[in-house]
Each structure stands twice: as C-alpha cells, then as structure tokens.
Design a protein around this motif. Structure first.
Motif, PDB file in Angstrom:
ATOM      1  N   ALA A 175      22.217  19.060  -4.662  1.00 37.91           N
ATOM      2  CA  ALA A 175      22.868  19.730  -3.529  1.00 37.91           C
ATOM      3  C   ALA A 175      24.049  20.569  -3.997  1.00 37.91           C
ATOM      4  O   ALA A 175      24.269  21.683  -3.506  1.00 37.91           O
ATOM      5  CB  ALA A 175      23.327  18.675  -2.520  1.00 37.91           C
ATOM      6  N   ALA A 176      24.821  20.040  -4.947  1.00 34.01           N
ATOM      7  CA  ALA A 176      25.997  20.760  -5.432  1.00 34.01           C
ATOM      8  C   ALA A 176      25.608  22.026  -6.177  1.00 34.01           C
ATOM      9  O   ALA A 176      26.239  23.084  -6.018  1.00 34.01           O
ATOM     10  CB  ALA A 176      26.822  19.837  -6.331  1.00 34.01           C
ATOM     11  N   VAL A 177      24.560  21.942  -7.009  1.00 35.66           N
ATOM     12  CA  VAL A 177      24.094  23.119  -7.750  1.00 35.66           C
ATOM     13  C   VAL A 177      23.588  24.182  -6.782  1.00 35.66           C
ATOM     14  O   VAL A 177      23.864  25.382  -6.954  1.00 35.66           O
ATOM     15  CB  VAL A 177      22.998  22.722  -8.757  1.00 35.66           C
ATOM     16  N   ALA A 178      22.875  23.752  -5.758  1.00 34.27           N
ATOM     17  CA  ALA A 178      22.378  24.703  -4.747  1.00 34.27           C
ATOM     18  C   ALA A 178      23.526  25.396  -4.025  1.00 34.27           C
ATOM     19  O   ALA A 178      23.383  26.532  -3.551  1.00 34.27           O
ATOM     20  CB  ALA A 178      21.483  23.972  -3.743  1.00 34.27           C
ATOM     21  N   ALA A 179      24.686  24.730  -3.970  1.00 35.56           N
ATOM     22  CA  ALA A 179      25.860  25.301  -3.298  1.00 35.56           C
ATOM     23  C   ALA A 179      26.729  26.115  -4.247  1.00 35.56           C
ATOM     24  O   ALA A 179      27.781  26.618  -3.852  1.00 35.56           O
ATOM     25  CB  ALA A 179      26.682  24.188  -2.660  1.00 35.56           C
TER      26      ALA A 179
ATOM     27  N   THR B 109      33.065  24.358  -0.481  1.00 40.89           N
ATOM     28  CA  THR B 109      31.650  24.505  -0.113  1.00 40.89           C
ATOM     29  C   THR B 109      30.785  23.520  -0.895  1.00 40.89           C
ATOM     30  O   THR B 109      29.872  22.894  -0.350  1.00 40.89           O
ATOM     31  CB  THR B 109      31.175  25.948  -0.369  1.00 40.89           C
ATOM     32  N   ILE B 110      31.084  23.372  -2.174  1.00 38.57           N
ATOM     33  CA  ILE B 110      30.341  22.418  -3.005  1.00 38.57           C
ATOM     34  C   ILE B 110      30.573  20.993  -2.517  1.00 38.57           C
ATOM     35  O   ILE B 110      29.637  20.188  -2.416  1.00 38.57           O
ATOM     36  CB  ILE B 110      30.758  22.563  -4.482  1.00 38.57           C
ATOM     37  N   CYS B 111      31.820  20.660  -2.203  1.00 36.60           N
ATOM     38  CA  CYS B 111      32.135  19.313  -1.712  1.00 36.60           C
ATOM     39  C   CYS B 111      31.413  19.010  -0.402  1.00 36.60           C
ATOM     40  O   CYS B 111      30.908  17.893  -0.206  1.00 36.60           O
ATOM     41  CB  CYS B 111      33.643  19.151  -1.531  1.00 36.60           C
ATOM     42  N   LYS B 112      31.349  19.984   0.467  1.00 30.71           N
ATOM     43  CA  LYS B 112      30.639  19.773   1.728  1.00 30.71           C
ATOM     44  C   LYS B 112      29.149  19.536   1.474  1.00 30.71           C
ATOM     45  O   LYS B 112      28.513  18.694   2.128  1.00 30.71           O
ATOM     46  CB  LYS B 112      30.815  20.965   2.664  1.00 30.71           C
ATOM     47  N   ALA B 113      28.593  20.248   0.517  1.00 30.31           N
ATOM     48  CA  ALA B 113      27.176  20.057   0.181  1.00 30.31           C
ATOM     49  C   ALA B 113      26.931  18.654  -0.368  1.00 30.31           C
ATOM     50  O   ALA B 113      25.917  18.018  -0.048  1.00 30.31           O
ATOM     51  CB  ALA B 113      26.740  21.110  -0.837  1.00 30.31           C
ATOM     52  N   ILE B 114      27.857  18.153  -1.187  1.00 28.81           N
ATOM     53  CA  ILE B 114      27.745  16.784  -1.711  1.00 28.81           C
ATOM     54  C   ILE B 114      27.789  15.784  -0.571  1.00 28.81           C
ATOM     55  O   ILE B 114      26.976  14.852  -0.498  1.00 28.81           O
ATOM     56  CB  ILE B 114      28.879  16.502  -2.723  1.00 28.81           C
ATOM     57  N   LYS B 115      28.725  15.988   0.335  1.00 27.12           N
ATOM     58  CA  LYS B 115      28.847  15.099   1.499  1.00 27.12           C
ATOM     59  C   LYS B 115      27.593  15.132   2.354  1.00 27.12           C
ATOM     60  O   LYS B 115      27.066  14.077   2.755  1.00 27.12           O
ATOM     61  CB  LYS B 115      30.079  15.501   2.329  1.00 27.12           C
TER      62      LYS B 115
END
Length: 502
Positions: free
Chosen positions: A161-165, A38-44
């Motif tokens: 974005a990653a922190v938000a995820a 989920t975090i990786c998708k947010a980074i992308k």
C-alpha cells in the motif's frame, strides 16, 4: 548437493535489507510533508482493511490471546495511532520563534530496526511502520520466530500500500530468515540508525549493548492499588477488563492487586462476584509450579492463555468461565512467582494495613521488577493520588482506568503507542509513549541577537553592583567614622586657638 547455512543467509539478508533501506530513505527524506502523510494514510487504510484477517493469523500462529481483542489492537495501532500523528509536523521547518529568533528543522534518523514481539505481533508492526515513515525514516523489521508468518504478511500488506502511494520500495523491509545471528547483525550494523526494541528483557538488553542508539522497553509489573475511597465494583471491573484483554499479554496490564485491610472482604467479594477465582493455599502452590521455568523466567506456555486453560495445566478445577486466577501473597522477590510479571490472567493479591503500607508495597514490587513502567491506582482521594504520583518509580501512574488500555493511550489521553518508555530508572533512554517525535532529531537554527562587546559591558556594569548591599554598608560606615574624626579634630584645634589667643 545443495548446502545452505541459515545463519550466514540471515546475516547476508539483513545486510542487504539495511543497505537498500538506507538508499531508499535518502529518497524518502526528500519528500514533502504532504507526500509523507499520503503514504501514512495508505498504510493506515491497508491495515484497516485487514484488521480481522491479520488478527486471526496472529492468534493461530502464536496461540496467544483472543482474536476479537487482537482486532481491537490492530484498529488501535492503525486508526487511533494515525489520528494522533496525522497533524504532526515532521518534515522541514517544524517550528519558528520570531521573538527568540530560532527555528527548528526536522531531521530523520535514517534506518530504524524494528524488533517485533510474539505477544502483539501484527499491531506492533502497524504501529512502528506508521511512526517510522511519518518521521521520514526507513524501517527494517525483525520478527519473533514464533510469530514470523503473521509479521511477514503484515509487512507485505503495509509495504504494498505504501509503495502504491509513492513510498520508495525499500523503505519498509522484513527479515525472512530468522536467526539470532541475523538479529545481532541488524542491531550492530553501521547502517542501523536507531533500534526500536519491543520484546523480552534479553532482547532489550541486547539492543542497548549493540553500540547503536536504542529505545527499549523493560518488563512491566504494575501493581493496582484499590484505595478505600474507590468505587470498588468499578475498580474491580476495570482490572478484570484489563487483565483479560487479549488474555493479559499487554505489558501495562495489572500484575497484582493491593488493598487496605479494611477493604479486603469487600474487594474479594466483588472479585468473586465478577468471575474471578481465589486460590486456596494448596492451589496457589500448584499454580506456582507452572508459572515459571526452572530458571525463574516466565513460562511461555501460560502466556496469553485463558484462566481455565492455565488452571487445568496446574491440575486445578475451576469453572470454565473463570476470568482471573488470584493468589493471596505477602512476599516479593525473584523467586516469588506471584510477585513477578505474568502475561496472562493471573494476579497476586496483597493486603496492607493502610495506604502508606500499600505505598511501600508498591515500591517494593516495582523495585524487584517493573521499574519505570506503569502503576494503577483506583481512588477518589486526590491527596493520596498525588502522594503516589510523587513517590512511585514509574513513568505512568494511571488513575481509575484499566492498566492495559490506559497505558497505551486507549482509555487515557496519553500518546497512543505500543512502545512505552521506562525512563532512566527502568534502563530506558526516555519515559515517553513513543511517537514519531522520538524518531527524529531537531536541527536548531539560531540567529545572533547580541554582540560580545555588549556582553562585556553588561558584565562590567553588573560586577559593580553589590546585590547584598554589604559593600555599600561598609563604605557608608567608613565614611561616617571619617566624618566624625574630622569634627573631633576641628573641635580640638578650635580649643587650642582660644587658649593661645590665636
């Protein structure tokens, strides 16, 4: 009066970044595969939403390359890299072999030091953030000073974005006070678990001599051999596509063309037809004066610039739309600028008698610079392609494809990556295109399947068997001799008994 020592500030900032990253990574390592993904998708997604803005920032700050091509690189580093890694198992038990009774557990390395070059700044940040977090690691970035602002902004976008995820906040960090001392601290600090070094040769050497584990990339200097069976117009187009992409700053791009003598005229005609400029001997000498510094390192003023811009620097008049400047060369060496790596639209052009001589020239070029990196061949002859594959000191031999995009996995099925290992021959720990699997360890859990007593019995049983049959043959011969002697003895005794009438 306010005093500030920038060197000391950068060292302290680096130590704090590493300390916080180490603590945050412990939390990250407890997350599930679903949470990590989920975090990786947010980074992308964050990178995809800022492709053009970040590309423009990189171009404006460094003066390197082409904005439109930097957009493509940002897309590649986000969407394409994400698609290649999203199904990877990188958390917990990642494999189980019921037959061999072994299973493997993914173990993050800890805190990764991400060194970022000025040639591909925003795209490399995106790529390294994705593969580090996917493997369960924290990452601290060290920007190149000439690309500091666009790198810091890219890190900010991805981190938010990653922190938000759900990512622990300090799992992504970036130095803002850039000094050599601060970078040295990042490389040597005990809290750095792995160095992921992409940049100039001095930086890579510093990474490997830091005392911490490192994955580094040596210089590229890939020759492109256009073998006589190739589709020459297509081969020329692909070389031009590669060498002009972002004005040639990708290290896997072609640095020279090698042709057989019988193809020389056709290839040169096609190069000119497609917009290249063949330098005269005098023009070549003038260009050489601006290609290298007095210390024979690449002149940073030509990096990522257009062919017309570089020609003007050397006082050479060429059409404004010129794509590549090409110099006929027959020498290779440290003091031969055209035989060296050139991160701009300049190519050397070598003419050899046959493919065997072209093979030797390729090895000579790579041995002087570019060992272990990349080479390109354009050919329809599978036997010659196999011969090149067997003998070239490279980690990637690209066939009928642009070098820059083929090497990073854009036009080939290689793993999409902006860090390309050069293997032991190139001074690297790996020859892989670096992925999350290079940024984690595997803990192997193995069940007992045999007892020591059984091993002893096997050894005892096997030691009695003569696999060559020599012992068996000798024993059979001894037995035959013994039987023969017994028969002779019986005959003698029988004759004696008859003579004595016993």
């Amino acid at each position: 009066m306010q005093l500030a020592d920038k060197d000391l500030i950068s060292i302290q900032e680096t130590r704090l970044l590493l300390k916080n990253a180490k603590k945050a990574q412990v939390e990250l390592a407890q997350m599930s595969q679903c949470q990590i993904d989920t975090i990786c998708k947010a980074i992308k997604d964050a990178a995809m939403a800022n492709l053009e803005r970040l590309a423009k920032m990189a171009n404006e700050e460094t003066g390197f390359g082409v904005v439109e091509d930097k957009v493509i690189k940002n897309y590649f580093a986000s969407q394409v890299v994400y698609e290649s890694i999203k199904e990877m198992k990188t958390v917990g038990i990642v494999s189980y072999d019921e037959v061999k009774k072994i299973f493997e557990v993914a173990v993050p390395m800890g805190v990764v030091a991400g060194l970022i070059p000025s040639t591909n700044p925003t795209s490399t940040v995106i790529y390294k953030a994705l593969i580090a977090i996917k493997a369960g690691n924290a990452i601290v970035f060290s920007p190149h000073p000439t690309a500091k602002n666009c790198i810091i902004e890219t890190v900010r976008v991805l981190k938010d974005a990653a922190v938000a995820a759900g990512m622990p906040e300090d799992c992504i960090g970036c130095a803002t006070e850039i000094t050599l001392e601060g970078t040295a601290e990042l490389l040597k600090n005990k809290d750095t678990s792995l160095i992921l070094a992409t940049g100039g040769e001095p930086m890579v050497k510093a990474a490997y001599s830091s005392g911490n584990p490192a994955i580094g990339v040596g210089p590229g200097n890939g020759p492109a051999f256009i073998e006589k069976s190739a589709d020459i117009p297509v081969a020329v187009k692909q070389i031009i596509d590669s060498k002009t992409f972002d004005n040639g700053v990708i290290c896997a791009s072609e640095q020279s063309i090698i042709v057989e003598r019988e193809s020389e005229a056709e290839v040169i005609k096609e190069l000119i037809k497609q917009g290249c400029y063949i330098l005269s001997a005098d023009e070549k000498k003038r260009l050489e004066t601006v290609m290298m510094t007095p210390k024979m390192t690449m002149n940073p003023k030509i990096v990522g610039k257009s062919a017309a811009y570089i020609a003007e620097m050397a006082g050479i008049r060429v059409p404004q739309e010129t794509k590549i400047l090409i110099g006929i060369e027959n020498r290779v060496g440290h003091d031969v600028p055209f035989s060296r790596e050139k991160l701009c639209p300049i190519l050397a052009f070598y003419i050899e008698d046959d493919w065997l001589k072209a093979c030797e020239r390729s090895v000579e070029i790579l041995t002087k610079e570019g060992m272990g990196h990349t080479m390109i061949i354009h050919s329809r002859d599978e036997e010659i392609i196999k011969e090149f594959a067997l003998k070239k000191p490279v980690s990637r031999l690209l066939v009928n494809t642009p070098g820059a995009l083929g090497g990073v996995g854009g036009t080939t099925n290689l793993i999409p990556a902006f860090t390309l290992g050069c293997g032991a021959v190139g001074g690297s720990i790996t020859s892989d295109n670096i992925s999350p699997l290079n940024l984690l360890n595997l803990r192997r859990v193995a069940y007992g399947v045999v007892e020591l007593d059984e091993i002893r019995k096997n050894v005892e049983r096997e030691s009695k068997i003569d696999p060559t049959g020599t012992v068996g043959k000798a024993a059979a011969l001894d037995q035959a001799v013994e039987d023969k002697l017994d028969r002779v003895t019986d005959i003698i005794f029988e004759k004696l008994r008859n003579q004595l009438n016993i």
